[in-house]
Scaffold this motif. Sequence first.
Motif: not given
Length: 189
Positions: A35-48, A116-125
């Motif tokens: 579940m977590a991997h699926f959610r983080l698939l599209g995050e930017q590289s260097g995502h901490t 997929t491919g959602v970044n943190l800014e998108d999650i906030l929106s």
Amino acid sequence: MDTVKITNLLKAHSSGDASALDELMPLVYDEMRDMAHFRLLGEQSGHTLNTTDLVHEAYLKLVQFNRIDWEGRAHFYGMASQVMRNVLVDYAVKKKAEKRGGNRHRVTLGPQKVPTGVNLEDILSIHQALERLGKIDERQVKVVECRFFGGLTLEETAKALDISTATVSRDWNMAKAWLNRELTETTKS
């Protein structure tokens, strides 16, 4: 995976058996990791925040819910979806505060199973839009949490929320349409 064993361990934990958690974690870890991997698939590289971090954060929050009368595996994973959403939103808020600003990005919840491919800014929106949707239809928010944040199928979502698959499908389609309109209007302003 032994659904009955997971249910029994969840109920034992709710009844105060702390040792049940030692047996539960290996049974749910792989699915929570997926579940977590699926959610983080599209995050930017260097995502901490990585998959393991998200699983551990979510699991630690879930096991604190010792007063929940767990109804079983589906209920647990439905709650896991909601907790993962909260962890990601908290993380995104923290990162945004560190950056001190930024523009919103348009997010489209398309016809695919789960975007997929959602970044943190998108999650906030999405989170802000879901808060507005929650004032209209809380069940649709729960469906989005299960499908979008948890990556659950229609059937898994139906079990987690104890509603029919047809209702999940209807709510999912309505929520996607509402969110797409809402997010499009937000990005225009």
